[in-house]
Design a protein around this motif. Structure first.
Motif, PDB file in Angstrom:
ATOM      1  N   GLN A 177       0.831  -1.205   0.000  1.00  0.00           N
ATOM      2  CA  GLN A 177       0.000   0.000   0.000  1.00  0.00           C
ATOM      3  C   GLN A 177       0.871   1.263   0.000  1.00  0.00           C
ATOM      4  OE1 GLN A 177      -3.049   0.635  -0.485  1.00  0.00           O
ATOM      5  NE2 GLN A 177      -3.240   2.741   0.244  1.00  0.00           N
ATOM      6  N   ALA A 178       1.966   1.232   0.769  1.00  0.00           N
ATOM      7  CA  ALA A 178       2.865   2.388   0.819  1.00  0.00           C
ATOM      8  C   ALA A 178       3.519   2.645  -0.536  1.00  0.00           C
ATOM      9  CB  ALA A 178       3.935   2.158   1.885  1.00  0.00           C
ATOM     10  N   SER A 179       3.711   1.573  -1.304  1.00  0.00           N
ATOM     11  CA  SER A 179       4.337   1.721  -2.629  1.00  0.00           C
ATOM     12  C   SER A 179       3.366   2.302  -3.649  1.00  0.00           C
ATOM     13  CB  SER A 179       4.854   0.362  -3.122  1.00  0.00           C
ATOM     14  OG  SER A 179       3.768  -0.505  -3.427  1.00  0.00           O
ATOM     15  N   ASN A 180       2.091   2.459  -3.260  1.00  0.00           N
ATOM     16  CA  ASN A 180       1.104   3.013  -4.195  1.00  0.00           C
ATOM     17  C   ASN A 180       1.443   4.422  -4.636  1.00  0.00           C
ATOM     18  OD1 ASN A 180      -0.422   0.738  -4.207  1.00  0.00           O
ATOM     19  ND2 ASN A 180      -2.173   1.585  -3.126  1.00  0.00           N
ATOM     20  N   VAL A 181       1.964   5.237  -3.694  1.00  0.00           N
ATOM     21  CA  VAL A 181       2.246   6.635  -4.032  1.00  0.00           C
ATOM     22  C   VAL A 181       3.274   6.730  -5.159  1.00  0.00           C
ATOM     23  CG1 VAL A 181       3.157   8.814  -3.178  1.00  0.00           C
ATOM     24  CG2 VAL A 181       1.563   7.508  -1.770  1.00  0.00           C
ATOM     25  N   PRO A 182       4.467   6.110  -5.027  1.00  0.00           N
ATOM     26  CA  PRO A 182       5.401   6.175  -6.166  1.00  0.00           C
ATOM     27  C   PRO A 182       4.851   5.490  -7.415  1.00  0.00           C
ATOM     28  CG  PRO A 182       6.234   4.701  -4.442  1.00  0.00           C
ATOM     29  CD  PRO A 182       5.086   5.449  -3.856  1.00  0.00           C
ATOM     30  N   ALA A 183       4.064   4.417  -7.240  1.00  0.00           N
ATOM     31  CA  ALA A 183       3.502   3.715  -8.403  1.00  0.00           C
ATOM     32  C   ALA A 183       2.546   4.626  -9.167  1.00  0.00           C
ATOM     33  CB  ALA A 183       2.779   2.442  -7.961  1.00  0.00           C
ATOM     34  N   VAL A 184       1.695   5.343  -8.434  1.00  0.00           N
ATOM     35  CA  VAL A 184       0.739   6.257  -9.068  1.00  0.00           C
ATOM     36  C   VAL A 184       1.479   7.391  -9.770  1.00  0.00           C
ATOM     37  CG1 VAL A 184      -1.041   7.987  -8.607  1.00  0.00           C
ATOM     38  CG2 VAL A 184      -1.201   5.729  -7.549  1.00  0.00           C
ATOM     39  N   VAL A 185       2.472   7.976  -9.084  1.00  0.00           N
ATOM     40  CA  VAL A 185       3.213   9.105  -9.660  1.00  0.00           C
ATOM     41  C   VAL A 185       3.952   8.681 -10.926  1.00  0.00           C
ATOM     42  CG1 VAL A 185       5.132  10.700  -9.280  1.00  0.00           C
ATOM     43  CG2 VAL A 185       3.467  10.313  -7.465  1.00  0.00           C
ATOM     44  N   VAL A 186       4.712   7.589 -10.841  1.00  0.00           N
ATOM     45  CA  VAL A 186       5.482   7.131 -11.996  1.00  0.00           C
ATOM     46  C   VAL A 186       4.553   6.734 -13.137  1.00  0.00           C
ATOM     47  CG1 VAL A 186       7.078   5.361 -12.846  1.00  0.00           C
ATOM     48  CG2 VAL A 186       7.450   6.398 -10.603  1.00  0.00           C
ATOM     49  N   GLY A 187       3.460   6.017 -12.799  1.00  0.00           N
ATOM     50  CA  GLY A 187       2.524   5.582 -13.829  1.00  0.00           C
ATOM     51  C   GLY A 187       1.906   6.741 -14.581  1.00  0.00           C
ATOM     52  N   ARG A 188       1.465   7.760 -13.855  1.00  0.00           N
ATOM     53  CA  ARG A 188       0.835   8.919 -14.503  1.00  0.00           C
ATOM     54  C   ARG A 188       1.865   9.745 -15.282  1.00  0.00           C
ATOM     55  NH1 ARG A 188      -3.389   6.823 -15.218  1.00  0.00           N
ATOM     56  NH2 ARG A 188      -5.205   7.111 -13.895  1.00  0.00           N
ATOM     57  N   ARG A 219     -12.552  10.761  -2.857  1.00  0.00           N
ATOM     58  CA  ARG A 219     -12.011   9.719  -1.989  1.00  0.00           C
ATOM     59  C   ARG A 219     -11.125  10.271  -0.871  1.00  0.00           C
ATOM     60  NH1 ARG A 219     -14.794   6.083  -0.771  1.00  0.00           N
ATOM     61  NH2 ARG A 219     -15.236   4.359  -2.163  1.00  0.00           N
ATOM     62  N   ILE A 220     -10.565  11.461  -1.061  1.00  0.00           N
ATOM     63  CA  ILE A 220      -9.758  12.058   0.005  1.00  0.00           C
ATOM     64  C   ILE A 220     -10.620  12.233   1.246  1.00  0.00           C
ATOM     65  CG2 ILE A 220      -8.428  14.078   0.719  1.00  0.00           C
ATOM     66  CD1 ILE A 220      -7.786  14.553  -2.264  1.00  0.00           C
ATOM     67  N   PHE A 221     -11.818  12.798   1.063  1.00  0.00           N
ATOM     68  CA  PHE A 221     -12.731  13.026   2.187  1.00  0.00           C
ATOM     69  C   PHE A 221     -13.226  11.717   2.785  1.00  0.00           C
ATOM     70  CE2 PHE A 221     -17.259  13.362   3.460  1.00  0.00           C
ATOM     71  CZ  PHE A 221     -17.085  14.113   4.612  1.00  0.00           C
ATOM     72  N   THR A 222     -13.659  10.780   1.919  1.00  0.00           N
ATOM     73  CA  THR A 222     -14.229   9.534   2.448  1.00  0.00           C
ATOM     74  C   THR A 222     -13.179   8.687   3.154  1.00  0.00           C
ATOM     75  OG1 THR A 222     -13.900   8.332   0.355  1.00  0.00           O
ATOM     76  CG2 THR A 222     -15.986   9.500   0.630  1.00  0.00           C
ATOM     77  N   SER A 223     -11.924   8.737   2.698  1.00  0.00           N
ATOM     78  CA  SER A 223     -10.864   7.961   3.354  1.00  0.00           C
ATOM     79  C   SER A 223     -10.596   8.494   4.759  1.00  0.00           C
ATOM     80  CB  SER A 223      -9.575   8.017   2.531  1.00  0.00           C
ATOM     81  OG  SER A 223      -9.750   7.399   1.285  1.00  0.00           O
ATOM     82  N   ILE A 224     -10.548   9.825   4.881  1.00  0.00           N
ATOM     83  CA  ILE A 224     -10.324  10.427   6.192  1.00  0.00           C
ATOM     84  C   ILE A 224     -11.491  10.113   7.123  1.00  0.00           C
ATOM     85  CG2 ILE A 224     -10.113  12.621   7.429  1.00  0.00           C
ATOM     86  CD1 ILE A 224      -8.670  13.712   4.933  1.00  0.00           C
ATOM     87  N   GLN A 225     -12.715  10.215   6.592  1.00  0.00           N
ATOM     88  CA  GLN A 225     -13.910  10.044   7.411  1.00  0.00           C
ATOM     89  C   GLN A 225     -14.151   8.588   7.817  1.00  0.00           C
ATOM     90  OE1 GLN A 225     -15.936  12.419   8.626  1.00  0.00           O
ATOM     91  NE2 GLN A 225     -17.195  10.880   9.639  1.00  0.00           N
ATOM     92  N   GLU A 226     -13.977   7.656   6.886  1.00  0.00           N
ATOM     93  CA  GLU A 226     -14.371   6.269   7.142  1.00  0.00           C
ATOM     94  C   GLU A 226     -13.250   5.375   7.655  1.00  0.00           C
ATOM     95  OE1 GLU A 226     -17.257   4.239   4.799  1.00  0.00           O
ATOM     96  OE2 GLU A 226     -17.470   5.941   3.445  1.00  0.00           O
ATOM     97  N   THR A 227     -11.999   5.680   7.274  1.00  0.00           N
ATOM     98  CA  THR A 227     -10.907   4.800   7.707  1.00  0.00           C
ATOM     99  C   THR A 227      -9.968   5.492   8.692  1.00  0.00           C
ATOM    100  OG1 THR A 227      -9.320   5.416   5.952  1.00  0.00           O
ATOM    101  CG2 THR A 227     -10.977   3.752   5.411  1.00  0.00           C
ATOM    102  N   ALA A 233      -5.513   8.132   2.689  1.00  0.00           N
ATOM    103  CA  ALA A 233      -5.828   9.514   2.313  1.00  0.00           C
ATOM    104  C   ALA A 233      -4.695  10.126   1.491  1.00  0.00           C
ATOM    105  CB  ALA A 233      -6.091  10.345   3.561  1.00  0.00           C
ATOM    106  N   GLY A 234      -3.452   9.881   1.904  1.00  0.00           N
ATOM    107  CA  GLY A 234      -2.302  10.415   1.176  1.00  0.00           C
ATOM    108  C   GLY A 234      -2.219   9.876  -0.240  1.00  0.00           C
ATOM    109  N   THR A 235      -2.535   8.588  -0.399  1.00  0.00           N
ATOM    110  CA  THR A 235      -2.517   7.982  -1.724  1.00  0.00           C
ATOM    111  C   THR A 235      -3.503   8.673  -2.653  1.00  0.00           C
ATOM    112  OG1 THR A 235      -1.886   5.824  -0.816  1.00  0.00           O
ATOM    113  CG2 THR A 235      -2.857   5.834  -3.010  1.00  0.00           C
ATOM    114  N   PHE A 236      -4.715   8.960  -2.152  1.00  0.00           N
ATOM    115  CA  PHE A 236      -5.724   9.599  -2.994  1.00  0.00           C
ATOM    116  C   PHE A 236      -5.397  11.064  -3.273  1.00  0.00           C
ATOM    117  CE2 PHE A 236      -8.417   6.012  -1.464  1.00  0.00           C
ATOM    118  CZ  PHE A 236      -8.683   5.486  -2.720  1.00  0.00           C
ATOM    119  N   MET A 237      -4.694  11.729  -2.356  1.00  0.00           N
ATOM    120  CA  MET A 237      -4.260  13.110  -2.620  1.00  0.00           C
ATOM    121  C   MET A 237      -3.293  13.135  -3.802  1.00  0.00           C
ATOM    122  SD  MET A 237      -3.626  14.706   1.186  1.00  0.00           S
ATOM    123  CE  MET A 237      -4.946  14.802   2.392  1.00  0.00           C
ATOM    124  N   VAL A 238      -2.301  12.243  -3.755  1.00  0.00           N
ATOM    125  CA  VAL A 238      -1.322  12.163  -4.847  1.00  0.00           C
ATOM    126  C   VAL A 238      -2.008  11.747  -6.141  1.00  0.00           C
ATOM    127  CG1 VAL A 238       0.728  10.955  -5.670  1.00  0.00           C
ATOM    128  CG2 VAL A 238       0.592  11.684  -3.287  1.00  0.00           C
TER     129      VAL A 238
END
Length: 264
Positions: A177-188, A219-227, A233-238
């Motif tokens: 899950q932590a690797s999602n941020v670099p994966a999303v950035v590099v992929g995009r 999803r930024i809002f729902t992640s903070i609110q529900e989980t 939340a950081g993953t969805f911000m990026v």
């Protein structure tokens, strides 16, 4: 006419409407609890009529948005799939970018299932994963690598089963899950580079891109609110920033056609 003996004080006004609400309480409560509201919030809003109870309204908004995103995710990438099938080409799509997006979706889904997060907070990852796997196969298929595409589908299915099994340690899932941020950035960034190099967005679907952008923002809002999970939340911000970049390119290259390559 009611006789004096039949008259009962306190049964008029608010109590009358309270009785009416009680009669409708069953079906309404079954529809809302626990899908959209916990029982305490249902009582607060519909029994005590505290319509401005902020914590409960935030829960209602978050659950509603979450379920809306999950429902919308059933169709988000279908325009992209149909566009590839109509054109019989995946020109303009970066396979590496799609693969990295699939990795990010898989990480979110496995991490959420392992941590028992509410389905409304991550359910779209399941449906987007299925659609992204299809796009990966189509990119390989129309690139003349059908056998490699079938092999990829088989290996991915086996890897997913392993990740969801008790054999996989929690630390590895958290790392994924932590690797999602670099994966999303590099992929995009890979997709953005492909668009820039081509001078157009090829078979990239505008509907899909803009829906992904809007969904990641919500999803930024729902992640903070529900989980309450900062990693989610950081993953969805990026993801929102990166999806916004691709959406901006779509607007910039709106009139550019695949046949007209960018001049060096």
């Amino acid at each position: 006419m009611r006789s004096a003996g039949q008259w009962r004080p306190g049964k008029t006004g608010g109590s009358y409407f309270g009785n009416m609400a009680a009669e409708a309480d069953g079906p309404l409560k079954r529809a809302l609890v626990p899908l959209l509201l916990p029982e305490e919030c249902y009582d607060q809003i519909f029994v005590h009529w505290d319509l401005l109870h902020v914590p409960c309204l935030k829960i209602l908004l978050s659950k509603g948005l979450g379920l809306g995103i999950v429902a919308g995710s059933l169709l988000v990438k279908l325009p992209q799939v149909f566009k590839i099938l109509r054109a019989k080409s995946a020109e303009g799509l970066s396979l590496q970018s799609v693969m990295l997006e699939l990795m990010a979706l898989t990480g979110t889904m496995v991490y959420s299932i392992t941590n028992n997060f509410p389905f409304s907070s991550w359910g779209e990852a399941l449906f987007l994963m299925l659609q992204t796997v299809t796009i990966c196969f189509l990119v390989l298929h129309y690139g003349g690598q059908t056998v490699k595409g079938v092999t990829f589908l088989t290996c991915y299915a086996l890897a997913l089963l392993l990740l969801l099994s008790p054999l996989t340690p929690l630390a590895l899932i958290t790392l994924l899950q932590a690797s999602n941020v670099p994966a999303v950035v590099v992929g995009r960034l890979l997709q953005a580079a492909t668009n820039y190099r081509n001078g157009h967005t090829g078979q990239l679907s505008a509907v899909t891109v803009f829906l992904l952008f809007g969904g990641s923002l919500a999803r930024i809002f729902t992640s903070i609110q529900e989980t309450g999970d900062p990693l989610m939340a950081g993953t969805f911000m990026v993801s929102s920033l990166c999806n916004g970049l691709i959406a901006a390119q779509l607007l910039f290259y709106w009139d550019a056609k695949p046949g007209r390559e960018k001049k060096e």
